[in-house]
Design an enzyme around this catalytic site. Structure first.
Site, mmCIF file in Angstrom:
data_model
loop_
_atom_site.group_PDB
_atom_site.id
_atom_site.type_symbol
_atom_site.label_atom_id
_atom_site.label_comp_id
_atom_site.label_asym_id
_atom_site.label_seq_id
_atom_site.Cartn_x
_atom_site.Cartn_y
_atom_site.Cartn_z
ATOM 1 C CG ASP A 1 -0.255 0.200 2.499
ATOM 2 O OD1 ASP A 1 0.992 0.353 2.509
ATOM 3 O OD2 ASP A 1 -0.927 0.218 3.539
ATOM 4 C CB CYS B 1 -6.454 -26.400 6.658
ATOM 5 S SG CYS B 1 -6.943 -26.301 8.388
HETATM 6 ZN ZN LIG Z 1 -9.222 -26.220 8.431
#
Ligand SMILES: [Zn+2]
Length: 688
Positions: free
Chosen positions: A95, A308
């Site tokens: 940014d 995950c």
């Molecule tokens: Zn997860």
């Protein structure tokens, strides 16, 4: 138009502005729509670069302003840019610092040239101009730079919004010029607050300049959700179709879904890592707050639909525990899941656009993304009453000085109103009783403190703290607390984030068993005697050496300050040297003590009182005590509280004679014989 990103739209969703595209940065090919994790300080908080790669992060966002201050641009120049520095091989977007111009308005001044800041790291003055911002972004070496803009609150007035917009356009042109031949891409930021005419002007003016993409700025800074969605759709529709569109600082999964539907390609937000730090996770079954007790025994993964590393390996029970104990591993594991969740959602969105099923995905996700845990609903659908911290007759009082104490609702009296409870307890009771010194003297029996009016436990805990600090004292300590209403202690104990001295096994033991024995100090014990003090003192397990007399005042509890009350106490001290310490210095209370047989000395000042009182049995009188003397007698004789209110006028002269005849005043040469004013007064030592 020339572009450094070679942006290509691959598909548009029917019935929606959503689109799937790809572009090429200096480091990798980027597929949109995409989410960019925020790495303010060249790190996504609590996440490894490897984790981000595995989760599918394509671009990270870094903050120019913060990196400019620390580590400073020379570090990036010498270390080969941010990619080398943080070991990140994919893209970085920086940014411009414009957001800090907006969010730090009190630490900067703004001119046409730029914003002048005072550095928060070393106090240096820093000019953040378009040229400085772009120079910094070149040194950092990001793939995508942002032009410096002036952001205003989305609720700004039209004149303010227009001025900011015009400055932003002039700075945009200067930012482009400052890039010169750098191969880095640059985006402009469209402003205009909530004014459609300004938004249109900004989008069209900037689109005429050779930027590689366009951001919609000035949203998520104060407006409502529907206003944001309206402006977002309106602005996105005005931006060039052949360049990426980036909605800055947005947002929740649902916000992102809505903005994709309105034609936005790129997003950044701190939410996934920020809520993780507080125990929040997004799942296919709604938003879970891991602090909730429902997960304490849950062997399930966070999200059965997630692959995950967190969901593959850990139970909700473990993650609940890590969250409750504020372990950094909990933050890391929850953040990892959230970043996976965001990236998987973006991939699902992209796949649905490419396969022509976006609208059905949109409607399906829209219905569930705003939900809390669908399987363990949060039952408090009823509006929560404002959290009043009260119990029975007591409530928590927050002093403006920043500490909490307990207030008796009926009388309004506050325990320790002027000084934090432990400080007052330490000064008035622990130090004045010379507790530490007395505990260092060898004796077979423990020293006994009567803690009369346990209240929120400050005096007893101050005595325990005195015992526990330093080497184990030679002498044992047994505290006997008297209290008829334990609600004040219960209330403070439940809110022990505000009453930190109660984070100790002792008050827990007192509340549960009315007794506590220290496990680390064999000779330290605490017993509670419940009930009205004057009725229970006769059955106390041990006679006192010291009395902390901290009852509510005579206005609330008149009974506790009468001559009869002190006579009962005096009788319980028979044959012992006892010091009674109390916060009052009222003439009536001192008279009651004298009448009961105590010697009375001045105590040190406490809170707003310039002095307090120590009552002593004759055996406890030492040279160090400042006994009341002729000056006090003089004041007493002129005082309106010269006699107890309920004493018949016929007894006044006998009362006066009794006080003047008290042993404490004998040496003043005003001795006279006393008569008994309190029935049952001990013989010999005192008048009465
Ligand atoms: Zn997860």
């Amino acid at each position: 138009m020339d572009s450094r990103l070679h942006f290509q739209v691959e598909a548009r969703a029917a019935g929606s502005e959503a689109r799937a595209a790809r572009f090429r940065t200096l480091h990798n090919e980027v597929l949109t729509p995409l989410f960019m994790p925020v790495g303010t300080q060249a790190t996504v908080k609590a996440q490894l670069p490897q984790t981000l790669e595995d989760a599918g992060s394509q671009i990270l966002l870094a903050n120019t302003y913060h990196l400019l201050l620390r580590p400073g641009l020379d570090v990036f120049r010498r270390m080969g840019g941010i990619h080398e520095f943080m070991s990140w091989k994919r893209s970085v977007l920086t940014d411009s610092g414009g957001y800090q111009i907006f969010s730090l308005p009190h630490s900067r001044s703004l001119t046409e040239e730029g914003a002048v800041f005072q550095s928060y790291t070393d106090g240096r003055t820093i000019l953040l101009s378009p040229e400085v911002s772009i120079g910094a972004q070149v040194a950092i070496g990001s793939d995508i730079m942002m032009a410096l803009d002036q952001c205003v609150a989305s609720t700004a007035e039209e004149g303010v919004a227009r001025a900011a917009l015009e400055l932003t356009h002039r700075w945009a042109a200067r930012s482009l010029a400052a890039r010169a031949g750098s191969p880095q891409a640059m985006f402009a930021i469209a402003q205009g607050a909530l004014f459609p005419a300004l938004r249109r002007e900004s989008a069209l003016r900037l689109a005429e300049m050779p930027f590689d993409g366009f951001a919609i700025g000035g949203l998520a800074v104060g407006e409502g959700k529907s206003e944001r969605e309206e402006i977002c759709a309106f602005t996105a529709g005005l931006l060039p179709a052949d360049k990426p569109r980036y909605l800055m600082g947005v947002g929740t999964p649902l916000d992102i879904l809505e903005a994709v539907h309105r034609g936005v390609d790129m997003f950044d937000c701190i939410i996934p890592t920020q809520v993780a730090q507080r125990g929040g996770v997004f799942t296919s079954r709604g938003y879970l707050q891991l602090r909730r007790g429902v997960y304490k025994f849950s062997g399930e993964p966070l999200d059965p639909a997630c692959g995950c590393p967190t969901c593959r390996r850990y139970s909700r029970a473990y993650l609940h525990h890590l969250t409750k104990t504020r372990e950094t591993l909990g933050w890391q594991l929850l953040g990892k899941h959230n970043i996976h969740f965001y990236h998987r959602m973006m991939r699902d969105i992209r796949a649905s656009i490419l396969s022509g099923t976006f609208l059905s995905l949109y409607h399906e996700k829209r219905a569930t993304l705003h939900e809390d845990d669908l399987d363990n609903p949060v039952l408090a659908q009823k509006p929560k009453p404002p959290k009043r911290q009260a119990l029975g007759n007591y409530e928590i009082h927050a002093a403006w000085e920043g500490f909490s104490s307990i207030r008796h609702i009926g009388s309004g009296e506050i325990m320790h109103s002027r000084t934090p409870p432990m400080e007052e307890a330490q000064s008035l009771y622990v130090e004045q009783s010379r507790l530490s010194e007395r505990l260092s003297q060898q004796a077979a029996d423990p020293l006994v403190i009567w803690d009369v009016g346990l209240g929120a436990g400050a005096n007893a805990m101050a005595a325990i703290a005195c015992y526990e600090c330093g080497a184990p004292p030679a002498r044992g300590l047994h505290i006997v607390s008297f209290e008829n209403d334990l609600d004040s202690l219960r209330l403070a104990f439940r809110n022990n984030d505000q009453f930190r001295y109660l984070r100790h096994s002792a008050p827990a033991g007192i509340l549960k068993d009315a007794a506590w024995q220290s496990k680390t100090h064999q000779k330290l014990a605490w017993t509670l005697v419940e009930g009205n003090f004057l009725e229970t003192l006769g059955s106390a397990p041990l006679a006192p050496d010291i009395i902390f007399y901290d009852m509510f005042s005579g206005k609330t509890n008149a009974e506790a300050w009468t001559p009869q009350a002190f006579l009962s106490i005096f009788s319980a001290c028979r044959g012992r040297g006892v010091e009674l310490i109390t916060y009052t210095c009222s003439t009536a209370s001192r008279l009651a003590m004298l009448a009961a047989g105590f010697h009375v000395a001045r105590g040190r000042s406490a809170g707003k009182k310039t002095e307090t009182t120590i009552a002593l049995t004759p055996l406890a009188v030492r040279a160090g005590h400042e006994l009341l003397a002729a000056d006090w007698l003089g004041k007493w004789r002129r005082s309106s509280a010269r006699f107890p209110a309920d004493l018949p006028a016929a007894d006044h002269s006998a009362w006066e004679a009794a006080i003047l005849g008290h042993g404490q005043f004998q040496h003043l040469g005003k001795a006279s014989a006393g008569g008994a004013l309190v029935s049952g007064a001990p013989q010999g030592s005192v008048l009465l």
